[in-house]
Design a protein around this motif. Structure first.
Motif, short mmCIF file in Angstrom:
data_model
loop_
_atom_site.label_atom_id
_atom_site.label_comp_id
_atom_site.label_asym_id
_atom_site.label_seq_id
_atom_site.Cartn_x
_atom_site.Cartn_y
_atom_site.Cartn_z
N ARG A 195 -13.20 99.41 15.94
CA ARG A 195 -14.33 98.76 16.63
C ARG A 195 -15.30 98.43 15.51
O ARG A 195 -15.98 99.30 14.99
N GLY A 196 -15.32 97.17 15.13
CA GLY A 196 -16.09 96.78 13.95
C GLY A 196 -15.49 97.47 12.74
O GLY A 196 -14.29 97.40 12.49
N ASP A 197 -16.31 98.19 11.99
CA ASP A 197 -15.84 98.93 10.82
C ASP A 197 -15.40 100.35 11.17
O ASP A 197 -14.97 101.10 10.30
N PHE A 257 -12.38 108.01 18.68
CA PHE A 257 -11.60 107.49 19.81
C PHE A 257 -12.13 107.97 21.15
O PHE A 257 -12.00 107.28 22.16
N GLU A 258 -12.71 109.17 21.18
CA GLU A 258 -13.09 109.80 22.45
C GLU A 258 -13.94 108.89 23.33
O GLU A 258 -13.78 108.90 24.56
N GLU A 259 -14.79 108.10 22.76
CA GLU A 259 -15.62 107.18 23.54
C GLU A 259 -14.77 106.19 24.32
O GLU A 259 -15.15 105.72 25.39
N PHE A 260 -13.58 105.87 23.80
CA PHE A 260 -12.72 104.85 24.39
C PHE A 260 -11.58 105.42 25.23
O PHE A 260 -10.86 104.68 25.87
N ARG A 261 -11.40 106.74 25.21
CA ARG A 261 -10.28 107.36 25.93
C ARG A 261 -10.22 106.92 27.40
O ARG A 261 -9.15 106.59 27.90
N PRO A 262 -11.34 106.88 28.14
CA PRO A 262 -11.27 106.45 29.55
C PRO A 262 -10.74 105.02 29.72
O PRO A 262 -10.05 104.73 30.69
N VAL A 263 -11.05 104.14 28.79
CA VAL A 263 -10.57 102.76 28.87
C VAL A 263 -9.04 102.73 28.76
O VAL A 263 -8.36 102.06 29.55
N PHE A 264 -8.50 103.48 27.80
CA PHE A 264 -7.05 103.50 27.61
C PHE A 264 -6.36 104.23 28.76
O PHE A 264 -5.27 103.84 29.18
N ALA A 265 -6.98 105.26 29.30
CA ALA A 265 -6.40 105.98 30.43
C ALA A 265 -6.30 105.06 31.65
O ALA A 265 -5.29 105.05 32.36
N GLU A 266 -7.34 104.27 31.89
CA GLU A 266 -7.30 103.34 33.03
C GLU A 266 -6.26 102.26 32.81
O GLU A 266 -5.55 101.88 33.75
N GLN A 267 -6.12 101.78 31.59
CA GLN A 267 -5.09 100.77 31.32
C GLN A 267 -3.70 101.35 31.58
O GLN A 267 -2.84 100.69 32.16
N GLU A 268 -3.48 102.60 31.17
CA GLU A 268 -2.18 103.23 31.40
C GLU A 268 -1.90 103.35 32.90
O GLU A 268 -0.80 103.09 33.37
N ILE A 308 -10.81 103.95 15.06
CA ILE A 308 -10.73 104.85 16.21
C ILE A 308 -9.32 105.39 16.44
O ILE A 308 -9.16 106.41 17.11
N ALA A 309 -8.30 104.74 15.87
CA ALA A 309 -6.92 105.24 16.03
C ALA A 309 -6.02 104.61 14.97
O ALA A 309 -6.32 103.55 14.43
N ARG A 310 -4.92 105.31 14.70
CA ARG A 310 -3.89 104.80 13.79
C ARG A 310 -2.59 104.75 14.58
O ARG A 310 -2.23 105.71 15.25
N LEU A 311 -1.91 103.61 14.55
CA LEU A 311 -0.68 103.41 15.30
C LEU A 311 0.48 103.24 14.33
O LEU A 311 0.42 102.39 13.45
N THR A 312 1.52 104.06 14.51
CA THR A 312 2.72 103.94 13.68
C THR A 312 3.83 103.38 14.55
O THR A 312 4.21 103.98 15.56
#
Length: 81
Positions: A16-18, A44-55, A21-25
């Motif tokens: 998010r900008g600079d 990442f914790e600030e964004f966890r609810p967004v990813f949980a809802e997407q899942e 929040i996560a590293r994906l392999t």
């Protein structure tokens, strides 16, 4: 033509900008899908609810589009969702 950046073992950053929040392999590529292991970073914790809802939304779409599958066939789904 395959994207050379989407190969097993390549590492992507989620920012998010600079702020990282996560590293994906990347673990598998089956176009158009790319599968990855996600290593969450402290911000990442600030964004966890967004990813949980997407899942949850993806799970609902899978269940709606494929009447033959059940909640138990969709990873992360709970009965009654």
């Amino acid at each position: 033509m395959a994207n050379p950046n989407l190969r097993t073992g390549s590492i992507w950053g989620l920012h998010r900008g600079d702020q990282a929040i996560a590293r994906l392999t990347v673990t598998d590529v089956d176009m158009p899908w790319t599968h990855a292991e996600v290593e969450t970073l402290p911000d990442f914790e600030e964004f966890r609810p967004v990813f949980a809802e997407q899942e949850r939304a993806v799970g609902r779409c899978l269940l709606h589009a494929n009447p033959g599958i059940t909640n138990h066939d969709v990873p992360g789904r709970q009965p009654g969702c």
